[in-house]
Scaffold this motif. Structure first.
Motif, mmCIF file in Angstrom:
data_model
loop_
_atom_site.group_PDB
_atom_site.id
_atom_site.type_symbol
_atom_site.label_atom_id
_atom_site.label_comp_id
_atom_site.label_asym_id
_atom_site.label_seq_id
_atom_site.Cartn_x
_atom_site.Cartn_y
_atom_site.Cartn_z
ATOM 1 N N ARG A 1 13.004 -6.042 -36.681
ATOM 2 C CA ARG A 1 13.154 -6.275 -35.240
ATOM 3 C C ARG A 1 12.316 -5.293 -34.430
ATOM 4 O O ARG A 1 11.727 -5.661 -33.402
ATOM 5 N N ASN A 2 12.259 -4.052 -34.871
ATOM 6 C CA ASN A 2 11.462 -3.045 -34.164
ATOM 7 C C ASN A 2 9.980 -3.413 -34.178
ATOM 8 O O ASN A 2 9.277 -3.227 -33.175
ATOM 9 N N ILE A 3 9.512 -3.899 -35.298
ATOM 10 C CA ILE A 3 8.106 -4.318 -35.388
ATOM 11 C C ILE A 3 7.864 -5.526 -34.497
ATOM 12 O O ILE A 3 6.859 -5.594 -33.767
ATOM 13 N N GLN A 4 8.772 -6.491 -34.523
ATOM 14 C CA GLN A 4 8.618 -7.701 -33.709
ATOM 15 C C GLN A 4 8.645 -7.394 -32.221
ATOM 16 O O GLN A 4 8.045 -8.125 -31.423
ATOM 17 N N ALA A 5 9.320 -6.318 -31.838
ATOM 18 C CA ALA A 5 9.403 -5.949 -30.424
ATOM 19 C C ALA A 5 8.130 -5.289 -29.918
ATOM 20 O O ALA A 5 7.943 -5.139 -28.710
ATOM 21 N N ASP A 6 7.246 -4.930 -30.822
ATOM 22 C CA ASP A 6 5.977 -4.287 -30.467
ATOM 23 C C ASP A 6 4.874 -5.350 -30.472
ATOM 24 O O ASP A 6 4.360 -5.730 -31.524
ATOM 25 N N ALA A 7 4.526 -5.840 -29.277
ATOM 26 C CA ALA A 7 3.560 -6.932 -29.175
ATOM 27 C C ALA A 7 2.205 -6.572 -29.785
ATOM 28 O O ALA A 7 1.575 -7.398 -30.452
ATOM 29 N N GLY A 8 1.763 -5.355 -29.544
ATOM 30 C CA GLY A 8 0.472 -4.931 -30.085
ATOM 31 C C GLY A 8 0.470 -4.909 -31.603
ATOM 32 O O GLY A 8 -0.500 -5.325 -32.244
ATOM 33 N N ARG A 9 1.546 -4.426 -32.161
ATOM 34 C CA ARG A 9 1.633 -4.359 -33.616
ATOM 35 C C ARG A 9 1.692 -5.748 -34.227
ATOM 36 O O ARG A 9 1.079 -6.010 -35.268
ATOM 37 N N MET A 10 2.420 -6.660 -33.591
ATOM 38 C CA MET A 10 2.499 -8.027 -34.093
ATOM 39 C C MET A 10 1.142 -8.709 -34.032
ATOM 40 O O MET A 10 0.769 -9.457 -34.937
ATOM 41 N N LEU B 1 -1.723 -7.187 -34.262
ATOM 42 C CA LEU B 1 -2.507 -6.594 -35.343
ATOM 43 C C LEU B 1 -2.153 -7.238 -36.677
ATOM 44 O O LEU B 1 -3.044 -7.540 -37.487
ATOM 45 N N LEU B 2 -0.872 -7.477 -36.913
ATOM 46 C CA LEU B 2 -0.450 -8.104 -38.167
ATOM 47 C C LEU B 2 -1.007 -9.517 -38.286
ATOM 48 O O LEU B 2 -1.391 -9.951 -39.377
ATOM 49 N N ARG B 3 -1.064 -10.237 -37.159
ATOM 50 C CA ARG B 3 -1.632 -11.586 -37.189
ATOM 51 C C ARG B 3 -3.123 -11.545 -37.521
ATOM 52 O O ARG B 3 -3.652 -12.431 -38.200
ATOM 53 N N ILE B 4 -3.795 -10.516 -37.048
ATOM 54 C CA ILE B 4 -5.223 -10.362 -37.350
ATOM 55 C C ILE B 4 -5.429 -9.991 -38.817
ATOM 56 O O ILE B 4 -6.371 -10.462 -39.468
ATOM 57 N N LEU B 5 -4.537 -9.171 -39.344
ATOM 58 C CA LEU B 5 -4.675 -8.696 -40.721
ATOM 59 C C LEU B 5 -4.330 -9.768 -41.755
ATOM 60 O O LEU B 5 -4.805 -9.707 -42.893
ATOM 61 N N GLY B 6 -3.522 -10.754 -41.363
ATOM 62 C CA GLY B 6 -3.130 -11.801 -42.302
ATOM 63 C C GLY B 6 -4.316 -12.489 -42.974
ATOM 64 O O GLY B 6 -4.405 -12.535 -44.212
ATOM 65 N N PRO B 7 -5.265 -13.035 -42.205
ATOM 66 C CA PRO B 7 -6.437 -13.681 -42.812
ATOM 67 C C PRO B 7 -7.286 -12.709 -43.637
ATOM 68 O O PRO B 7 -7.932 -13.115 -44.605
ATOM 69 N N THR C 1 -15.549 -9.010 -38.782
ATOM 70 C CA THR C 1 -14.600 -9.899 -38.109
ATOM 71 C C THR C 1 -13.364 -9.134 -37.657
ATOM 72 O O THR C 1 -12.843 -9.354 -36.561
ATOM 73 N N LEU C 2 -12.904 -8.225 -38.488
ATOM 74 C CA LEU C 2 -11.725 -7.425 -38.149
ATOM 75 C C LEU C 2 -11.984 -6.566 -36.921
ATOM 76 O O LEU C 2 -11.170 -6.536 -35.987
ATOM 77 N N TYR C 3 -13.125 -5.871 -36.898
ATOM 78 C CA TYR C 3 -13.455 -5.022 -35.756
ATOM 79 C C TYR C 3 -13.526 -5.831 -34.469
ATOM 80 O O TYR C 3 -12.993 -5.427 -33.425
ATOM 81 N N ASN C 4 -14.196 -6.963 -34.524
ATOM 82 C CA ASN C 4 -14.326 -7.812 -33.336
ATOM 83 C C ASN C 4 -12.962 -8.269 -32.832
ATOM 84 O O ASN C 4 -12.706 -8.289 -31.619
ATOM 85 N N GLN D 1 -11.399 -7.344 -29.223
ATOM 86 C CA GLN D 1 -11.174 -8.418 -28.262
ATOM 87 C C GLN D 1 -9.724 -8.469 -27.792
ATOM 88 O O GLN D 1 -9.441 -8.831 -26.651
ATOM 89 N N GLU D 2 -8.809 -8.102 -28.677
ATOM 90 C CA GLU D 2 -7.391 -8.097 -28.307
ATOM 91 C C GLU D 2 -6.976 -6.793 -27.634
ATOM 92 O O GLU D 2 -5.789 -6.568 -27.385
ATOM 93 N N LYS D 3 -7.984 -5.913 -27.397
ATOM 94 C CA LYS D 3 -7.748 -4.629 -26.722
ATOM 95 C C LYS D 3 -6.752 -3.743 -27.490
ATOM 96 O O LYS D 3 -5.956 -3.009 -26.894
ATOM 97 N N LEU D 4 -6.827 -3.809 -28.812
ATOM 98 C CA LEU D 4 -5.973 -2.959 -29.637
ATOM 99 C C LEU D 4 -6.605 -1.604 -29.879
ATOM 100 O O LEU D 4 -5.916 -0.659 -30.295
ATOM 101 N N VAL D 5 -7.910 -1.493 -29.619
ATOM 102 C CA VAL D 5 -8.617 -0.215 -29.733
ATOM 103 C C VAL D 5 -9.595 -0.097 -28.567
ATOM 104 O O VAL D 5 -10.041 -1.095 -28.007
#
Length: 201
Positions: free
Chosen positions: A139-148, A150-156, A171-174, A178-182
């Protein structure tokens, strides 16, 4: 971790098969508990016998379950001459622990968070959690939009690693940029760090 998941899914299929094919000594189909006992007993015995039709499953060893006939009997105590009760208990416990980890990964962590969670440095810690502690962490991870995100990006990236043996850092860096995670500086630092690691390796 993928091996644990594969072992759990394989085990589940074998248990489901056993509930439709294995009979008790009274001639009735076993319930799920009896089926699970049968599968664990067979896994344990095939590890010792190194059955020629067995296959290796990481964390479990060489296992082989063949489809049983309708008249197969279930030996619930699974006795094996020459093996002490303590040896058998320890081996069954080890197998159960590995299957439990696979279950948590398949039915909880990956189901709720996606394949990207397998990249987490805390993944081993998560597999050792129980009940509410694991649910709270999810639940703590799901509550963190940025982390979720990132996990969606890491899946592929994990899928590509499995099928092609490597990730696609470009592709990962882009994607994370683009999602403003870095920030631009953080992205540049990542590129430099991994470039240096690539050269050193």
């Amino acid at each position: 971790m993928l091996e644990y998941m594969g072992a759990w899914e394989w085990y589940e299929k074998q248990v489901n098969l056993a509930t439709t094919t294995i009979l008790t000594k009274k001639g009735k189909l076993v319930d799920r508990k009896g089926a699970a006992t049968h599968v664990l007993n067979t896994m344990w015995s095939t590890q010792r016998e190194a059955a020629p039709r067995g296959r290796w499953i990481g964390g479990l060893g060489n296992v082989a379950i063949e489809q049983e006939g309708d008249n197969a009997d279930l030996d619930l105590d699974g006795s094996n001459a020459g093996v002490t009760a303590k040896d058998r208990q320890l081996q069954r416990k080890r197998i159960s622990v590995q299957l439990s980890r696979g279950q948590k990964l398949s039915t909880k962590l990956v189901k709720e968070l996606g394949l990207g969670i397998l990249f987490s440095p805390k993944i081993w810690e998560y597999t050792k959690m129980h009940g509410e502690q694991l649910e709270r962490s999810i639940r703590n991870i799901q509550a963190d939009a940025g982390r979720m995100q990132l996990l969606r990006i890491l899946g592929p990236q994990l899928e590509q690693l499995v099928y092609e043996g490597q990730t696609d850092l470009h592709t990962l860096y882009n994607a994370i940029y683009q999602e403003k995670l870095v920030s631009p500086k953080e992205l540049q630092d990542l590129r430099v760090t991994f470039a240096l690691n690539s050269v050193n390796n």
